[in-house]
Design an enzyme around this catalytic site. Structure first.
Site, short mmCIF file in Angstrom:
data_model
loop_
_atom_site.label_atom_id
_atom_site.label_comp_id
_atom_site.label_asym_id
_atom_site.label_seq_id
_atom_site.Cartn_x
_atom_site.Cartn_y
_atom_site.Cartn_z
N TYR A 144 0.86 -1.18 0.00
CA TYR A 144 0.00 0.00 0.00
C TYR A 144 0.89 1.22 0.00
O TYR A 144 1.84 1.30 0.79
CB TYR A 144 -0.90 0.00 1.24
N ASP A 239 9.45 2.56 -1.04
CA ASP A 239 8.47 3.26 -0.21
C ASP A 239 8.79 2.91 1.25
O ASP A 239 8.39 1.85 1.75
CB ASP A 239 7.04 2.84 -0.59
N LYS A 267 5.44 9.37 8.32
CA LYS A 267 5.27 8.87 9.70
C LYS A 267 6.35 9.39 10.66
O LYS A 267 6.30 10.51 11.14
CB LYS A 267 5.21 7.34 9.66
P1 KE4 Z 1 -0.38 8.47 4.46
O1 KE4 Z 1 -0.93 9.17 3.22
O2 KE4 Z 1 -1.44 7.67 5.20
O3 KE4 Z 1 0.41 9.40 5.35
O4 KE4 Z 1 0.71 7.41 3.94
C1 KE4 Z 1 0.36 6.48 2.96
C2 KE4 Z 1 1.32 5.30 3.05
C3 KE4 Z 1 2.31 5.18 2.08
N1 KE4 Z 1 3.19 4.16 2.11
C4 KE4 Z 1 3.15 3.23 3.10
C5 KE4 Z 1 4.15 2.12 3.09
C6 KE4 Z 1 2.16 3.31 4.11
O5 KE4 Z 1 2.11 2.37 5.09
C7 KE4 Z 1 1.23 4.36 4.09
C8 KE4 Z 1 0.13 4.50 5.12
N2 KE4 Z 1 0.04 3.47 6.11
C9 KE4 Z 1 -1.28 3.24 6.68
C10 KE4 Z 1 -1.20 2.08 7.69
N3 KE4 Z 1 -0.47 0.97 7.26
C11 KE4 Z 1 -1.80 4.47 7.33
C12 KE4 Z 1 -2.96 4.24 8.27
C13 KE4 Z 1 -4.26 4.71 7.66
O6 KE4 Z 1 -4.48 4.52 6.45
O7 KE4 Z 1 -5.05 5.29 8.45
#
Ligand code: KE4
Length: 427
Positions: A144, A239, A267
């Protein structure tokens, strides 16, 4: 443990926020029950609006590696607040953050700050396309990368799995250049690049998958991607929104010794504030506006409050021995819970890299989405709720990571393992 105040807030929230939450996974829909609403958090603990206390292993999905509200971050933020909260103009904190990232992350010579991981990956894909003049890119099933259209794509059918939109609202046009392949399957990447390598701008990969549960790269997978990219003129994008500053100061690329062309971050580098970043080789990054033709922008990019928070956290992570301690704590929790499953006769596949881990309720050897998705999510839901009732917060989804941080004491960890031992007897 009643959740009356959370319930009231959930009803109130559901009238004005879709699903009562600002991000779907928080809704507890895959584990059953209603979400608990947090009142406050400090160190390894959170308290909900009913006053219940929990040991927290969600860590805001990764950023809280020092624990919640660490003093060094609070002090830096307080000092900045007195000087303003947003400028929309360059400031020193942005320069110091960029220098810290360049200093820590092996592949990054230049970096651009954004406000989320989604923005970081979306921008990195656009930059890779602009820099190569190619349209297609490869991602992996179960990875993701945020919710930009071209990345919200599921594996299609057929030999070369051209993407199909995984959600309404993503057009076939937006998905048509996304190729989705099985994670840890180097053969499928080699075959795809043999057939259409000249059209492929980049491969984007979670070097440690953290969004189908935790699935480490098989030996040789990342190095193999590097070699295939080199032989086909394709850019390699790591990523590291989760793994960056999580598994090592230099992320998975330091841990596994494989250097991508571009890296995305998020993060942890925000210290709990909305921050993302993408960076890499100078000659690629200099393709970005205002000096290059690839446009990218953001009102709050490099926000001074977020920068000082992230800087304070990164400085704390640079102390000697931090990652050894995180690895020790991660191993203590993961092995404890895994042994508890074994003792309870529960089929489980346990994975861990440093302080991020997962227990899949399956007897499969999990290596990709096909094997991860065999996990018994009903059983995971029962495990999650049993742990919640005993005061331990795990991710409200089987397909997320469990995060240990420096604020978790051995007593916190051993108590969580003891609770798991009890709960697993009954799931
Ligand atoms: P954000 O747009 O949520 O800040 O990041 C997207 C993203 C991109 N790449 C990786 C590897 C990620 O894990 C994420 C977002 N992670 C999720 C949880 N695994 C965020 C939690 C959520 O969607 O509320």
């Amino acid at each position: 443990m009643t959740h009356e105040a959370s319930h009231r807030l959930f009803l109130q929230a559901s009238r004005v926020i879709p699903g009562g939450v600002n991000s779907p996974v928080r809704a507890f829909r895959s584990v059953g029950g209603e979400p608990i609403f947090y009142e406050r958090a400090k160190g390894s603990r959170v308290w909900d609006v009913d006053g219940a206390e929990y040991v927290d292993f969600v860590a805001s999905w990764g950023p809280m590696i020092l624990g919640h509200a660490p003093e060094e971050v609070l002090d830096a933020v307080r000092a900045q607040l007195a000087k303003g909260t947003s400028y929309g103009a360059p400031c020193e904190a942005e320069v110091l953050m960029a220098e810290a990232v360049v200093d820590c992350v092996p592949s990054i010579e230049m970096v651009r700050m954004v406000s989320s991981g989604t923005e970081a990956t979306m921008s990195a894909i656009r930059l890779a396309r602009g820099a190569t003049g190619r349209d297609k890119f490869i991602k992996f099933d179960g990875n993701y990368h945020g919710h930009s259209d071209a990345l919200l794509v599921a594996a299609g059918s057929g030999l070369v799995t051209l993407g199909i939109p995984s959600t309404p609202g993503v057009t076939r046009g937006a998905a048509q250049d996304t190729i989705v392949l099985p994670y840890n399957d180097l053969e499928s990447v080699a075959r795809t690049l043999e057939q259409q390598g000249r059209e492929v701008a980049a491969i984007i990969v979670e070097p440690i998958a953290g969004n189908m549960g935790v699935v480490p790269p098989r030996p040789g997978f990342l190095q193999g991607l590097r070699e295939l990219c080199d032989s086909h003129g394709v850019l390699l994008i790591f990523d590291e929104v989760i793994s960056g500053f999580r598994v090592a100061l230099g992320g998975a690329q330091e841990l596994y010794g494989v250097t991508p062309d571009l890296t995305t971050l998020g993060k942890i580098i925000g210290g709990g504030f909305p921050v993302g970043a993408f960076g890499g080789k100078r000659e690629i990054m200099e393709q970005l506006a205002p000096i290059g033709p690839v446009y990218q922008a953001g009102t709050l990019s490099g926000n001074p409050v977020a920068m000082v928070a992230g800087l304070a956290l990164i400085e704390a992570l640079r102390r000697p021995g931090v990652y050894d301690e995180l690895d020790r704590k991660g191993a203590r929790l993961a092995s404890g819970i895994c042994h508890a499953a074994e003792a309870a006769g529960v089929a489980a596949c346990c994975t861990r890299v440093g302080s991020m881990s997962c227990m899949f309720f399956t007897s499969e050897d999990v290596r990709d989405w096909a094997t991860a998705s065999t996990a018994d999510t009903t059983r995971y839901g029962a495990f999650f709720r049993g742990m919640l009732d005993r005061g331990f917060l795990l991710a409200p989804s089987q397909f997320e990571a469990t995060f240990v941080g420096l604020a978790h004491s051995d007593e916190d960890i051993d108590a969580a393992v003891e609770a798991a031992r009890e709960v697993l007897k009954g799931v």
